[in-house]
Design a protein around this motif. Structure first.
Motif, PDB file in Angstrom:
ATOM      1  N   ALA A  56      56.372  -0.111  13.264  1.00 43.39           N
ATOM      2  CA  ALA A  56      55.086   0.587  13.205  1.00 43.39           C
ATOM      3  C   ALA A  56      55.134   1.776  14.158  1.00 43.39           C
ATOM      4  N   PRO A  57      55.183   3.012  13.625  1.00 44.42           N
ATOM      5  CA  PRO A  57      55.250   4.197  14.504  1.00 44.42           C
ATOM      6  C   PRO A  57      53.944   4.402  15.249  1.00 44.42           C
ATOM      7  N   THR A  58      54.042   4.665  16.546  1.00 41.24           N
ATOM      8  CA  THR A  58      52.855   4.814  17.387  1.00 41.24           C
ATOM      9  C   THR A  58      52.978   6.085  18.219  1.00 41.24           C
ATOM     10  N   GLY A 107      58.146  -5.087  12.311  1.00 40.55           N
ATOM     11  CA  GLY A 107      56.911  -5.503  12.969  1.00 40.55           C
ATOM     12  C   GLY A 107      56.716  -5.000  14.386  1.00 40.55           C
ATOM     13  N   LYS A 108      57.697  -4.296  14.939  1.00 44.92           N
ATOM     14  CA  LYS A 108      57.590  -3.796  16.305  1.00 44.92           C
ATOM     15  C   LYS A 108      56.800  -2.482  16.333  1.00 44.92           C
ATOM     16  N   LYS A 109      56.068  -2.279  17.421  1.00 46.02           N
ATOM     17  CA  LYS A 109      55.378  -1.005  17.651  1.00 46.02           C
ATOM     18  C   LYS A 109      56.299  -0.107  18.469  1.00 46.02           C
ATOM     19  N   ILE A 110      56.690   1.014  17.880  1.00 41.75           N
ATOM     20  CA  ILE A 110      57.628   1.923  18.533  1.00 41.75           C
ATOM     21  C   ILE A 110      56.958   3.275  18.753  1.00 41.75           C
ATOM     22  N   ARG A 111      56.978   3.723  19.995  1.00 41.61           N
ATOM     23  CA  ARG A 111      56.402   5.034  20.291  1.00 41.61           C
ATOM     24  C   ARG A 111      57.267   6.129  19.677  1.00 41.61           C
TER      25      ARG A 111
END
Length: 350
Positions: A212-214, A191-195
């Protein structure tokens, strides 16, 4: 000859001098991002002398050890050419992002770019191999692959899209850094947004681990972390330190999921415009800078880890086995493909 004719002759000579002077100064002047003169093999050579100016773009800070290696390249090139070939370095994304700079190199608007091999996979699909997690057994295996047949083939394959690889730079291993809690297992990423870099393989990896890839440009990442647009990112120790991202992320988890090299790319169009002698100087200077960079990288990695600890960052060393098991489906999906065959070649390197 009457006075009127003399006046026109004098005016013509003056105009010729002005135009010639203007052509010289424009070619030697740093250009804006995307400009056609931003990195051509230009300079005084176009004005009838032997001087050549090559422009090199990269996205890192000037304090980064990779920048120091490019400065070393510039010095070696100046020495070898007796000052007739000048390498101008534009750090901090002055001439555009890595992807934008690669596109300029393709067009011949820019002579060189230092880029990670990750964004290159959009141009050269084979480069996706470097984004595969836990691909290399250790550092020795990594360099045997890069300096051997596989590495040479991959550096050369870019010619089909207008770029040629001169040399590889060490970029260490990439690990996760986060703001609020460490990443000790794949469950901590859920569930984490990772750059991530603009790379399909990098996005697949982070997705496989549950996050979540960002994709965000590196130059915009500090503010994204600060404002909570993303929960974390992943990179090597020198990049975490020189970017000052540690000011807004206090946990660094050394899962070391990928070892993605950097590469110096040269425009095929510009390369073909150079004499064989200048080509040799450029290649030799690049090779020598790669040796310099590897040594500087080792030193900088340890110094960066020490500095991060002093800055209040907690260094974590999670068990890597759960991460390896979680990403195995990425390898399963490559079975029977060209990349799958390349994986096997790399694994067979002793």
């Amino acid at each position: 000859m009457d006075k009127k004719a003399v006046s026109f002759l004098a005016l013509g000579c003056l105009l010729g001098i002005i135009l010639t002077s203007g052509a010289f100064s424009l070619s030697a002047r740093p250009a804006s991002a995307g400009g056609a003169s931003a990195g051509q093999a230009s300079g005084a050579a176009s004005a009838g002398t032997k001087k050549v100016v090559l422009k090199l773009s990269h996205a890192l800070d000037q304090a980064h050890p990779v920048h120091a290696a490019m400065e070393h390249m510039a010095k070696q090139l100046d020495r070898k050419s007796g000052g007739t070939v000048q390498l101008q370095i534009f750090p901090n994304g002055q001439l555009g992002s890595e992807t934008e700079s690669i596109e300029q190199v393709q067009r011949g608007a820019l002579a060189m770019v230092k880029t990670s091999t990750a964004p290159l996979e959009s141009f050269i699909p084979e480069m996706a191999i470097f984004g595969m997690p836990y691909l290399f057994r250790d550092e020795d295996h990594f360099w045997k692959v890069l300096l051997g047949d596989v590495g040479k083939e991959l550096a050369a394959v870019g010619a089909k899209v207008g770029v040629r690889g001169l040399c590889y730079y060490d970029s260490g291993s990439r690990s996760f850094y986060t703001a609020k809690a460490p990443v000790m297992s794949p469950a901590d990423l859920k569930g984490k947004k990772i750059r991530v870099m603009k790379s399909k393989t990098a996005m697949d990896l982070v997705s496989q681990l549950g996050a979540a890839p960002t994709p965000i440009a590196f130059g915009e990442l500090y503010s994204a972390l600060q404002q909570g647009m993303v929960d974390g990112a992943e990179n090597n120790p020198p990049s975490l330190f020189t970017s000052r991202h540690f000011e807004v992320t206090k946990h660094y988890s050394l899962d070391e999921h990928t070892s993605i090299p950097d590469i110096i790319l040269f425009s095929q169009t510009v390369w073909e415009s150079l004499s064989p002698e200048v080509q040799r100087w450029v290649q030799e200077a690049a090779d020598e800078s790669a040796v310099f960079q590897r040594e500087a990288w080792k030193k900088s990695t340890q110094e960066s880890l020490d500095a991060l600890k002093k800055a209040g960052v907690t260094i974590h060393r999670p068990d890597k086995e759960p991460f390896r098991k979680q990403v195995q489906p990425m390898y399963d999906r490559l079975e029977g493909t060209e990349l799958g065959k390349l994986v096997k070649r790399i694994q067979e390197v002793k």
